[in-house]
Write a protein that holds these residues in place. Sequence first.
Motif, PDB file in Angstrom:
ATOM      1  N   LEU A 109     -44.435   3.251 -35.754  1.00 56.37           N
ATOM      2  CA  LEU A 109     -44.295   3.600 -34.339  1.00 56.37           C
ATOM      3  C   LEU A 109     -44.844   5.007 -34.111  1.00 56.37           C
ATOM      4  CD1 LEU A 109     -40.624   2.304 -33.809  1.00 56.37           C
ATOM      5  CD2 LEU A 109     -42.759   1.085 -33.316  1.00 56.37           C
ATOM      6  N   ASP A 110     -45.987   5.103 -33.415  1.00 60.03           N
ATOM      7  CA  ASP A 110     -46.630   6.404 -33.198  1.00 60.03           C
ATOM      8  C   ASP A 110     -46.375   6.892 -31.783  1.00 60.03           C
ATOM      9  OD1 ASP A 110     -48.144   8.649 -33.405  1.00 60.03           O
ATOM     10  OD2 ASP A 110     -50.076   7.647 -33.622  1.00 60.03           O
ATOM     11  N   GLU A 111     -45.512   7.866 -31.611  1.00 57.15           N
ATOM     12  CA  GLU A 111     -45.215   8.468 -30.309  1.00 57.15           C
ATOM     13  C   GLU A 111     -44.899   7.423 -29.253  1.00 57.15           C
ATOM     14  OE1 GLU A 111     -44.723  11.435 -29.406  1.00 57.15           O
ATOM     15  OE2 GLU A 111     -45.671  12.718 -30.896  1.00 57.15           O
ATOM     16  N   ILE A 112     -44.139   6.410 -29.654  1.00 55.19           N
ATOM     17  CA  ILE A 112     -43.885   5.326 -28.710  1.00 55.19           C
ATOM     18  C   ILE A 112     -43.022   5.803 -27.547  1.00 55.19           C
ATOM     19  CG2 ILE A 112     -42.034   4.457 -30.227  1.00 55.19           C
ATOM     20  CD1 ILE A 112     -42.573   1.669 -29.086  1.00 55.19           C
ATOM     21  N   THR A 113     -42.061   6.679 -27.820  1.00 54.27           N
ATOM     22  CA  THR A 113     -41.149   7.076 -26.741  1.00 54.27           C
ATOM     23  C   THR A 113     -41.813   7.961 -25.693  1.00 54.27           C
ATOM     24  OG1 THR A 113     -40.339   8.749 -28.253  1.00 54.27           O
ATOM     25  CG2 THR A 113     -38.939   6.830 -27.910  1.00 54.27           C
ATOM     26  N   ALA A 114     -43.002   8.483 -26.002  1.00 53.42           N
ATOM     27  CA  ALA A 114     -43.715   9.288 -24.999  1.00 53.42           C
ATOM     28  C   ALA A 114     -44.012   8.437 -23.772  1.00 53.42           C
ATOM     29  CB  ALA A 114     -45.010   9.847 -25.586  1.00 53.42           C
ATOM     30  N   SER A 115     -44.117   7.116 -23.949  1.00 57.56           N
ATOM     31  CA  SER A 115     -44.421   6.253 -22.804  1.00 57.56           C
ATOM     32  C   SER A 115     -43.217   5.443 -22.325  1.00 57.56           C
ATOM     33  CB  SER A 115     -45.553   5.280 -23.132  1.00 57.56           C
ATOM     34  OG  SER A 115     -46.276   5.662 -24.239  1.00 57.56           O
ATOM     35  N   LEU A 116     -42.067   5.636 -22.946  1.00 57.94           N
ATOM     36  CA  LEU A 116     -40.916   4.811 -22.566  1.00 57.94           C
ATOM     37  C   LEU A 116     -39.986   5.552 -21.615  1.00 57.94           C
ATOM     38  CD1 LEU A 116     -39.856   3.161 -25.959  1.00 57.94           C
ATOM     39  CD2 LEU A 116     -41.302   2.217 -24.142  1.00 57.94           C
ATOM     40  N   ASP A 117     -39.398   4.795 -20.680  1.00 55.84           N
ATOM     41  CA  ASP A 117     -38.372   5.427 -19.843  1.00 55.84           C
ATOM     42  C   ASP A 117     -37.047   5.432 -20.620  1.00 55.84           C
ATOM     43  OD1 ASP A 117     -37.105   2.941 -19.547  1.00 55.84           O
ATOM     44  OD2 ASP A 117     -38.209   2.488 -17.707  1.00 55.84           O
ATOM     45  N   HIS A 118     -36.034   6.006 -19.995  1.00 55.09           N
ATOM     46  CA  HIS A 118     -34.780   6.248 -20.699  1.00 55.09           C
ATOM     47  C   HIS A 118     -34.158   4.961 -21.250  1.00 55.09           C
ATOM     48  CE1 HIS A 118     -31.505   8.876 -21.708  1.00 55.09           C
ATOM     49  NE2 HIS A 118     -30.661   7.938 -21.297  1.00 55.09           N
ATOM     50  N   ASP A 119     -34.075   3.926 -20.390  1.00 57.66           N
ATOM     51  CA  ASP A 119     -33.437   2.670 -20.799  1.00 57.66           C
ATOM     52  C   ASP A 119     -34.212   1.996 -21.936  1.00 57.66           C
ATOM     53  OD1 ASP A 119     -31.564   3.103 -18.939  1.00 57.66           O
ATOM     54  OD2 ASP A 119     -32.327   1.657 -17.466  1.00 57.66           O
ATOM     55  N   ASP A 120     -35.545   1.960 -21.788  1.00 59.50           N
ATOM     56  CA  ASP A 120     -36.345   1.312 -22.820  1.00 59.50           C
ATOM     57  C   ASP A 120     -36.246   2.083 -24.140  1.00 59.50           C
ATOM     58  OD1 ASP A 120     -37.164  -0.858 -21.351  1.00 59.50           O
ATOM     59  OD2 ASP A 120     -38.936   0.142 -20.554  1.00 59.50           O
ATOM     60  N   ALA A 121     -36.145   3.413 -24.053  1.00 61.97           N
ATOM     61  CA  ALA A 121     -36.002   4.210 -25.273  1.00 61.97           C
ATOM     62  C   ALA A 121     -34.684   3.851 -25.964  1.00 61.97           C
ATOM     63  CB  ALA A 121     -36.057   5.696 -24.949  1.00 61.97           C
ATOM     64  N   ASP A 122     -33.614   3.658 -25.167  1.00 67.11           N
ATOM     65  CA  ASP A 122     -32.317   3.240 -25.728  1.00 67.11           C
ATOM     66  C   ASP A 122     -32.440   1.892 -26.427  1.00 67.11           C
ATOM     67  OD1 ASP A 122     -31.008   5.448 -25.009  1.00 67.11           O
ATOM     68  OD2 ASP A 122     -29.896   4.561 -23.323  1.00 67.11           O
ATOM     69  N   THR A 123     -33.108   0.954 -25.727  1.00 70.40           N
ATOM     70  CA  THR A 123     -33.324  -0.368 -26.319  1.00 70.40           C
ATOM     71  C   THR A 123     -34.052  -0.246 -27.650  1.00 70.40           C
ATOM     72  OG1 THR A 123     -33.562  -1.196 -24.076  1.00 70.40           O
ATOM     73  CG2 THR A 123     -34.242  -2.669 -25.847  1.00 70.40           C
ATOM     74  N   LEU A 124     -35.092   0.590 -27.666  1.00 68.10           N
ATOM     75  CA  LEU A 124     -35.871   0.776 -28.885  1.00 68.10           C
ATOM     76  C   LEU A 124     -34.980   1.265 -30.021  1.00 68.10           C
ATOM     77  CD1 LEU A 124     -38.638   1.214 -30.447  1.00 68.10           C
ATOM     78  CD2 LEU A 124     -38.440   3.575 -29.680  1.00 68.10           C
ATOM     79  N   HIS A 125     -34.136   2.258 -29.728  1.00 68.25           N
ATOM     80  CA  HIS A 125     -33.330   2.834 -30.798  1.00 68.25           C
ATOM     81  C   HIS A 125     -32.283   1.851 -31.314  1.00 68.25           C
ATOM     82  CE1 HIS A 125     -34.950   6.790 -29.131  1.00 68.25           C
ATOM     83  NE2 HIS A 125     -35.556   6.532 -30.276  1.00 68.25           N
ATOM     84  N   ARG A 126     -31.758   1.003 -30.403  1.00 61.56           N
ATOM     85  CA  ARG A 126     -30.844  -0.057 -30.864  1.00 61.56           C
ATOM     86  C   ARG A 126     -31.590  -1.042 -31.754  1.00 61.56           C
ATOM     87  NH1 ARG A 126     -28.741   0.019 -25.672  1.00 61.56           N
ATOM     88  NH2 ARG A 126     -29.954  -1.814 -25.079  1.00 61.56           N
TER      89      ARG A 126
END
Lengths: 324, 511
Positions: B184-201
């Motif tokens: 995963l290369d800088e994926i959260t740079a393009s994610l909003d807050h909710d999607d970032a939470d989903t990603l981390h789960r």
Amino acid sequence: MSDMTASTPSLRSGMNFDRLRTYFPFMVLILVCIGFAIFSDQFVSARNLETVLRQASVLSIAAMGATFIIMMASIDLSVGSVVGLSAVIVAYFMQSNGLLAAPAGLLSGAFLGALVGVIYAKMKVPSFIVTLGLLVAGHGMMLHITEGRPIMIKDETMRWIGSGDIAGVPTIVIVALIAFAVAYVIQNHTILGRSIVAIGGGEMVAQRSGIRIDRVKIGTFALAGLYSGLAGIVLSSRMGAGSPTAGTGLELDVIAAVVIGGTPLTGGMGGVVGTIIGALIITILSNGLNLAGVSSYSQLIIKGAVLIIAVVISIDRKKIGVIK
Amino acid sequence: MADVANHMETGQGTAKRFSHAILEARGLQKQYGPVHAVRDVGLTLHAGEALALCGENGAGKSTIFKILAGEVTPDGGEITLNGDPFRPDSAASAVRAGVSMVYQEFNTLPNTSVAENVFLGRMDMFRRFGIIDWTKLHAAAQEVLNRLGLKIDPRASIGSLSPSTCKMIELARALSTNPKVLLLDEITASLDHDDADTLHRLMADLRAQGVGILYVSHRLQEIFGSCTTVEVMKDGAYVTTRPVEDLDESQLSALMIGRKIDVWERTPGLADRPVMLALDGLSGAGFKDVSLKVRRGQIVTLAGLAGSGADAVLEAVFGAVAVSKGSIELDGKRHEGRDIPEAIAAGIAMVPKERAVEGLIDSADIQFNIGLAGLTRNARGGFVDGSAESKDAEQGMQLFRIKAPSAATAVRNLSGGNKQKVLLAKWFLTNPKLILLNNPTRGVDVGVKLEIYEMLQKLREERDLAVLMASEDMAEVIRVSDMVITIRHGAISGVFEGEAITETNLINAMI
């Protein structure tokens, strides 16, 4: 970093290509002349030279205007109709107003050019569509004005412009030379000329450099329209009439002249000097083919092929992402 | 050698925490021309481990990722995947072997459906008698989307979705290949807050299933939240590997920078200089309520992550984007300029970020390009004064030490560094009162960078020039700024001067 290694060879070929683009028109002109001189004994004669220069003047005047448009990376397909319409309008008004009708030709050209410019720049319609529409509509207007029959020009001065000469030089050739001088100065010594090249080379760069893009686009199309108008006046004076078929098919010769002259369709480079050479090449080509007895049907095939080959050679591929 | 020993030691340490290694890389090398992008770097990724690769821009993280994803062939080194040699020659072969990557850039096709993007390049799976079985495709896509908890219709067009959702679809694409290793290369740079939470789960779930994750992010907090191990790189070389529990954010930053940054001689007494630019409550698309002052001779930098709005503020001052609220005052007078020509006429210059698109005309020569900014300065009545223009070009070439045969050299035949100098010359030659610099050393090598800083320092002193800069290069921000204003989500999040300008301070204010 990876483009560091890749740039060395492309740099070299890029420079050669630029040089080729500059000298190519001259080389072709010389080759064409030598070729026809061998195949036809009538080709090299004072009389034929004069014919060629007279024929080339209408084309070169119209092509100078088109050079500005193509340098800007736009296109004008309406040249034939705008030139023809100007010729018809001049002939029409000359019936009642005499020589005072000539400016009407210039004005109609400039007006149509400005109109195209506004639709293109402000409404963001691609220039080839706007001018394609005008090509058809303009021809319709010509048919309306002439009611399908040529309008004869009786004015003596006008006829002299078309067929007379000043100290042995055909008058219309002098008109074309003056038009060329003006175009040369505009291209090389004015803000407008710089702006045109900048827009063709990179519109975003031009905009960020403080150039008012829309104004330049409208102004350039109006200027090209003015040149088409002048070409129309010269055409009507040469033909002694405003014919409903005047200028038909001229747009293709114009684009071929500009492109063979070294101004790529991708814009940002080239100029009117090359266009004059290009116009001579196109004119000599059809003159020579006529003298060599090639049928007009085959000439059309050759003309089309020449246009495509010229684009293949001149186009700036580094600027092109997707071809549509 | 000490580093290697250290690596072995911690490698054994982490081995206790995880069952077995899936991916092992040893002695990776990659050179681009004279630049060592990666030299002798290794890593070990265990099943269930989330390893964060950390380092400054240019440390070599992306190169490592691209090597593992089959995009780049290393010049040397060995990689094993589950004990077998792993030498992917394309992204597709890496995926087949079980290594999938989500790239930093967007990789969705706008005019196609969600399902087609999930199975991009693998649509053959759903081909029956030469025809795509859409029902089967949509069902398979729905299944992957459910795993991610994404409530999107697989038939929906990508064009109708937010950038964050598009990124999640790229994540779905990677998941649908059932990877053993996920990059995963800088994926959260393009994610909003909710999607970032989903990603981390999701990362936690995948780790529980024994998947190994390699992670790159500028947001250090995330690394401490979702990763188990940190490997630090610097200038293409391996520095150290540590379990996250053994570090805190400032220790990690210190490891990434690797040295105390040599402090730039900051010009004293700037606070008394007259104010050249004052923004008061400036708002527009992408930025809100920005107030700041730039004094004569002062370099003020707006620092923020990509998309923070720092660029937009510069664009607004230059008249390239609209201002919805607030005011711009230039040299004590209200600047009403609503477009670029008016900004240039008022004495504002702007070096844009995208040199090729916004900066220079490649096909034209140096003189043409230098003369192009504010064409009217060398013109009278619409006619350009050619000799004044050529004097400008000569001066620009001297001032910025541009290496070219003559001012008639086409810009496309210059090196990147020289192009950048032409771009700077173009704008400095307009004799501005205020110059806006958007990432002024983007894409040039270190030598030219230092040269540009030197010129910048000289010019602002000699000409008493006010400079407002935006930069994503942290080392540059720290090096050249008299004052740094951090921007987060379009608003000012901190102001730093003098000693307070440190990487840790800035990063904390930026994220």
